[in-house]
Every structure is written in C-alpha cells, then in structure tokens.
Write an enzyme that holds these catalytic residues in place. Structure first.
Site, PDB file in Angstrom:
ATOM      1  N   THR A  39       0.826  -1.216   0.000  1.00  0.00           N
ATOM      2  CA  THR A  39       0.000   0.000   0.000  1.00  0.00           C
ATOM      3  C   THR A  39       0.853   1.256   0.000  1.00  0.00           C
ATOM      4  O   THR A  39       0.366   2.324  -0.355  1.00  0.00           O
ATOM      5  CB  THR A  39      -0.918   0.051   1.243  1.00  0.00           C
ATOM      6  OG1 THR A  39      -0.113  -0.185   2.387  1.00  0.00           O
ATOM      7  CG2 THR A  39      -2.018  -0.983   1.174  1.00  0.00           C
ATOM      8  N   ASP A  40       2.148   1.138   0.393  1.00  0.00           N
ATOM      9  CA  ASP A  40       2.926   2.377   0.575  1.00  0.00           C
ATOM     10  C   ASP A  40       3.086   3.146  -0.739  1.00  0.00           C
ATOM     11  O   ASP A  40       2.809   4.342  -0.808  1.00  0.00           O
ATOM     12  CB  ASP A  40       4.263   2.131   1.291  1.00  0.00           C
ATOM     13  CG  ASP A  40       5.205   1.170   0.605  1.00  0.00           C
ATOM     14  OD1 ASP A  40       4.793   0.480  -0.355  1.00  0.00           O
ATOM     15  OD2 ASP A  40       6.384   1.093   1.034  1.00  0.00           O
ATOM     16  N   SER A 126      15.423 -11.976   4.745  1.00  0.00           N
ATOM     17  CA  SER A 126      14.316 -12.603   5.468  1.00  0.00           C
ATOM     18  C   SER A 126      13.050 -11.763   5.423  1.00  0.00           C
ATOM     19  O   SER A 126      12.054 -12.107   6.039  1.00  0.00           O
ATOM     20  CB  SER A 126      14.725 -12.798   6.923  1.00  0.00           C
ATOM     21  OG  SER A 126      15.027 -11.536   7.488  1.00  0.00           O
ATOM     22  N   LEU A 128      12.920  -8.695   6.640  1.00  0.00           N
ATOM     23  CA  LEU A 128      12.918  -7.822   7.825  1.00  0.00           C
ATOM     24  C   LEU A 128      13.625  -6.495   7.534  1.00  0.00           C
ATOM     25  O   LEU A 128      13.961  -5.755   8.455  1.00  0.00           O
ATOM     26  CB  LEU A 128      13.592  -8.534   9.005  1.00  0.00           C
ATOM     27  CG  LEU A 128      12.826  -9.733   9.576  1.00  0.00           C
ATOM     28  CD1 LEU A 128      13.665 -10.495  10.589  1.00  0.00           C
ATOM     29  CD2 LEU A 128      11.526  -9.297  10.212  1.00  0.00           C
ATOM     30  N   SER A 129      13.886  -6.231   6.273  1.00  0.00           N
ATOM     31  CA  SER A 129      14.436  -4.941   5.833  1.00  0.00           C
ATOM     32  C   SER A 129      15.827  -4.641   6.367  1.00  0.00           C
ATOM     33  O   SER A 129      16.108  -3.545   6.873  1.00  0.00           O
ATOM     34  CB  SER A 129      13.496  -3.791   6.202  1.00  0.00           C
ATOM     35  OG  SER A 129      12.341  -3.895   5.451  1.00  0.00           O
ATOM     36  N   SER A 130      16.714  -5.608   6.228  1.00  0.00           N
ATOM     37  CA  SER A 130      18.102  -5.353   6.630  1.00  0.00           C
ATOM     38  C   SER A 130      18.717  -4.261   5.758  1.00  0.00           C
ATOM     39  O   SER A 130      19.542  -3.477   6.228  1.00  0.00           O
ATOM     40  CB  SER A 130      18.929  -6.636   6.537  1.00  0.00           C
ATOM     41  OG  SER A 130      18.835  -7.170   5.238  1.00  0.00           O
ATOM     42  N   SER A 131      18.299  -4.158   4.503  1.00  0.00           N
ATOM     43  CA  SER A 131      18.910  -3.132   3.641  1.00  0.00           C
ATOM     44  C   SER A 131      18.481  -1.733   4.073  1.00  0.00           C
ATOM     45  O   SER A 131      19.296  -0.818   4.137  1.00  0.00           O
ATOM     46  CB  SER A 131      18.610  -3.388   2.164  1.00  0.00           C
ATOM     47  OG  SER A 131      17.237  -3.326   1.910  1.00  0.00           O
ATOM     48  N   ASP A 175       9.840   0.721   4.651  1.00  0.00           N
ATOM     49  CA  ASP A 175      10.926   0.121   5.443  1.00  0.00           C
ATOM     50  C   ASP A 175      11.726   1.206   6.157  1.00  0.00           C
ATOM     51  O   ASP A 175      12.062   1.086   7.336  1.00  0.00           O
ATOM     52  CB  ASP A 175      11.844  -0.707   4.535  1.00  0.00           C
ATOM     53  CG  ASP A 175      11.063  -1.698   3.699  1.00  0.00           C
ATOM     54  OD1 ASP A 175       9.908  -1.989   4.058  1.00  0.00           O
ATOM     55  OD2 ASP A 175      11.595  -2.178   2.680  1.00  0.00           O
ATOM     56  N   TYR A 224       8.486  -7.623  -7.811  1.00  0.00           N
ATOM     57  CA  TYR A 224       8.020  -6.458  -7.040  1.00  0.00           C
ATOM     58  C   TYR A 224       7.713  -5.303  -7.990  1.00  0.00           C
ATOM     59  O   TYR A 224       6.645  -4.696  -7.943  1.00  0.00           O
ATOM     60  CB  TYR A 224       9.103  -6.058  -6.021  1.00  0.00           C
ATOM     61  CG  TYR A 224       8.703  -4.896  -5.136  1.00  0.00           C
ATOM     62  CD1 TYR A 224       8.182  -5.107  -3.863  1.00  0.00           C
ATOM     63  CD2 TYR A 224       8.824  -3.583  -5.585  1.00  0.00           C
ATOM     64  CE1 TYR A 224       7.794  -4.044  -3.061  1.00  0.00           C
ATOM     65  CE2 TYR A 224       8.442  -2.514  -4.797  1.00  0.00           C
ATOM     66  CZ  TYR A 224       7.934  -2.753  -3.530  1.00  0.00           C
ATOM     67  OH  TYR A 224       7.550  -1.690  -2.749  1.00  0.00           O
TER      68      TYR A 224
HETATM   69  C1  GLA Z   1       8.959  -4.088   0.616  1.00  0.00           C
HETATM   70  C2  GLA Z   1       9.165  -2.650   0.148  1.00  0.00           C
HETATM   71  C3  GLA Z   1       8.193  -1.705   0.849  1.00  0.00           C
HETATM   72  C4  GLA Z   1       6.745  -2.193   0.729  1.00  0.00           C
HETATM   73  C5  GLA Z   1       6.639  -3.683   1.087  1.00  0.00           C
HETATM   74  C6  GLA Z   1       5.297  -4.269   0.786  1.00  0.00           C
HETATM   75  O1  GLA Z   1       9.272  -4.220   1.965  1.00  0.00           O
HETATM   76  O2  GLA Z   1      10.480  -2.252   0.390  1.00  0.00           O
HETATM   77  O3  GLA Z   1       8.327  -0.399   0.344  1.00  0.00           O
HETATM   78  O4  GLA Z   1       6.235  -1.944  -0.543  1.00  0.00           O
HETATM   79  O5  GLA Z   1       7.602  -4.464   0.395  1.00  0.00           O
HETATM   80  O6  GLA Z   1       4.301  -3.659   1.545  1.00  0.00           O
END
Ligand code: GLA
Length: 389
Positions: A39-40, A126, A128-131, A175, A224
């Site tokens: 949704t972002d 994983s 969890l947004s390590s980047s 993230d 994506y």
């Molecule tokens: C990844 C992207 C985010 C977001 C999510 C899905 O984490 O980096 O910006 O789009 O996917 O909600």
C-alpha cells in the site's frame, strides 16, 4: 542499549581494523509489516513496527577524499572516492551505503572521505528490511559525522532513492520510515500520502513471531517492480473512468473497484484489489486496536494474507504453509506475509504467554511439511533508529 553485544563487537572490530575509535556510531532496526501490504507506493496506509534486531554503523572522517567501507560480518573492505560514488556490481551490500552517502552529499558537499564499518543481527533476505536498516544507520552516522542534518522523511527518501537507483528495486517508503519512527511496544501507523505517522500502543496482550522460511523465489525485485507497474496501470484506468480525481489506488474504494474495473485485464484488476482492500483493513484495524480487539485485528491479518495469495500472488507455498499452520495453533490471533513477499518471512500475532509454544508448534509443522524447520523468533516492537555515539 538494544543489541549491546553487536555494538561491542563492532567497536572492537573497528578499532582493530582502522587503529582508532569511531567518531560516531548510529543504530537502525529492521521492521515488521503488520497490516497493509504493497500500500505504501499506492499512497495508502500501513501498520508496521521497528524490531529488536538491527544494524550499527561506525565511522570517522578520513584524511583524504577516499572512503573505506567494511562489512563487519565478512570483514571485507571496499574503497571508493567521494567524487565517484557509483553503484557496484560486486559486493553489492556497499550500494546501500553508497546510495545513502550520495543522497547526503547532494544535500551538502563533504570535505573528505570516511572510514566506516557496519555490523548487525537482522537475518539477511528474510523480509525484515536489513537493507533499509543499513541505509538508515549509515545515513544517521554519516549525517552526524559531516553535520548534514536531514529530517526523518528526507532521510527515508534518501534511503528509498538508494534502493531505486543503486539496487534496482522500486520500493516505497515503508521500510525506512518504520526503521526511523519505531518506538518500544508500539506499532507505527503511516499515511503514505501525507507521510504523517503516529505510534499506536499494542497493549501487553500481544507480541509477534517472525517465521523466516528462507524461501527466496527467482526475480524478487522484478516481480516487485511488475506488481507496482500493474498498480500504476490500474490507477490510470480508474482516473479515466471515475468522476473524482485519482492520483493513486488510495483514491479508489472497493465499491468503485467492483463497479468500474471493466476494461482492465483480469490480472491487473486483481492486483489493484489487493492494496485497495488492504487500505480498508488498516483503517478497520485501527478501530479494532483502539477498542482493544486483538482477535479482530488478527482476523484482518489472515484476510490480508489471503488477499496476497489469491489477488496479488506475492505469496508462495512456504509462506502459505506457515499461515495455514498458524490458524490451527492455540493462542495465535493472526498471520500473514510481512513485506514484499515471494518468500521471506511471515508475521504471526500471538499472546505473549503462548509465544514459545506457538513458535515450537510452527517450526514443527513446517519441518513436517518441508523436511527442515523454519526459523521462528519472538519479535518485540522496539525503538527506532538513533545516533548512539
Ligand atoms: C517491501 C518494500 C516496501 C513495501 C513492502 C510491501 O518491503 O520495500 O516499500 O512496498 O515491500 O508492503
């Protein structure tokens, strides 16, 4: 301090490698996405949280225009010049730092390079947004080092641009904002149109399990980006058939989707239905949380996963197996994909008293199906990114 042992190891390695103390150290956590998927970038809403795993970045100014950057887990060094911060095809971890540094230097020129090292404990790949954590701790540390002050949203956008330009993923801002804005024990609710965020109390009756399937399906970034393109195509369609302005799918209701999707290819229409439904679920979820109805909130998480599986098709067999198993485990209130999808992790909402037994039951159910357990960690919403030293 959160993750003190990681900080101590980083400072020790920094001293041994560079022969001096770091002038600055900053920390940034990973994130879980709790409700609101894809949704972002559709200018909608998300519930997320910063987590109790993160990355530290230590730095000092160097005596020349050259920058030395070390990945503390590999103790591998790369070097580049302040004047030429281009993306690299090898050791691609450096691109997140380079992209962030390039963004900062566009705000204000820097007089010299830096000696930097980073170390963290977020499981890589994983979901969890390590980047993003790496971008945000590098951004805070280097901003502090050079006296480049940027606000939260500007720093988040610098990190996002690093992903777009240096890593090739057209991600939204979720993230980075979550890593910066998190607070202990709280969820972050963000409106990705206004970029206004607020923190929302979770209450003591809830915690999360993160189930890392280690599944990584091919073409993650390509998939994506293609989902994002489908959403943009659908938004353009609705803009042409609805009488009110449509800038993004945020402006389209589910009722309008039903009435006006005709003319869109079926797959594109289905892709669009996912973020539209997610926005409605996040707004409903906010009401349920305010009323203390965690079970109702959890049910929305299950619905969110089903929408991912059926409409957005960003789930996979492994994630579906975790969510199906979670539905049968006592004490579990909800479970869904967390993040981009196509592999990675699922997030499970559970009462803290049931966390350990539910974690073991999930790992066992997964092992019975795939022959290997998934990694299950208990996650507590934790403090957001900050300068440590
Ligand atoms: C990844 C992207 C985010 C977001 C999510 C899905 O984490 O980096 O910006 O789009 O996917 O909600």
């Amino acid at each position: 301090m959160v993750n003190r042992t990681v900080y101590d190891a980083l400072v020790k390695n920094y001293r041994a490698h560079f022969g001096r103390e770091p002038e600055v150290v900053a920390y940034a956590p990973g994130r879980i996405e709790v409700l609101g998927n894809h949704t972002d970038y559709n200018e909608g809403f998300v519930f997320s949280a910063a987590i109790n795993f993160g990355t530290f970045f230590a730095a000092s100014k160097s005596a020349s225009a050259s920058c030395r950057l070390v990945a503390g887990d590999l103790m591998k060094e790369v070097a580049f010049d302040v004047a030429g911060i281009g993306a690299s095809k090898t050791d691609t971890w450096q691109n997140y730092v380079k992209g962030t540094f390039a963004g900062l230097t566009a705000v204000k020129a820097v007089p010299c390079g830096f000696d930097g090292m980073f170390l963290g404990n977020i499981p890589l790949g994983s979901g969890l947004s390590s980047s993003a954590a790496l971008e945000m701790c590098a951004g805070l540390a280097l901003g502090k080092l050079y006296g480049i002050g940027v606000d939260t949203v500007t720093l988040a956008k610098i990190g996002q641009k690093a992903e777009h330009v240096y890593a090739g993923c057209k991600c939204g801002l979720l993230d980075q904002i979550s890593s910066l804005a998190g607070q202990a024990g709280k969820l972050v609710k963000t409106d990705f149109r206004s970029l206004v965020y607020e923190t929302v109390e979770m209450g003591g009756d809830a915690c999360f399990l993160m189930c890392n399937t280690h599944a990584k399906h091919a073409l993650v970034d390509g998939a994506y980006n293609s989902r994002r393109e489908a959403c943009e195509q659908a938004a353009a369609h609705f803009a042409s058939v609805l009488r009110h302005p449509v800038h993004a799918l945020r402006d389209v209701s589910m009722a309008e989707w039903v009435l006006y999707k005709r003319g869109l290819p079926e797959t594109v229409a289905n892709r669009a239905a996912h973020p539209i439904g997610e926005d409605e679920r996040v707004l409903k979820g906010a009401e349920l949380l305010a009323a203390g109805d965690l079970a109702g909130f959890g049910a929305l998480m299950f619905d969110s996963h089903e929408s991912s599986r059926v409409l957005f098709e960003n789930s996979c067999e492994e994630l579906d197996a975790v969510v199906d198993a979670a539905k049968k485990i006592p004490g579990v209130m909800g479970a869904r994909i967390s993040g981009g999808g196509f592999g990675g992790s699922a997030v499970v909402l559970v009462h803290p008293r049931d966390a350990e037994t539910a974690a073991a039951a999930l790992a066992n159910a997964y092992a019975a199906r795939f022959g290997v357990p998934c990694d299950v960690s208990v996650i507590t919403p934790a403090a957001g990114a900050h300068v440590v030293k």
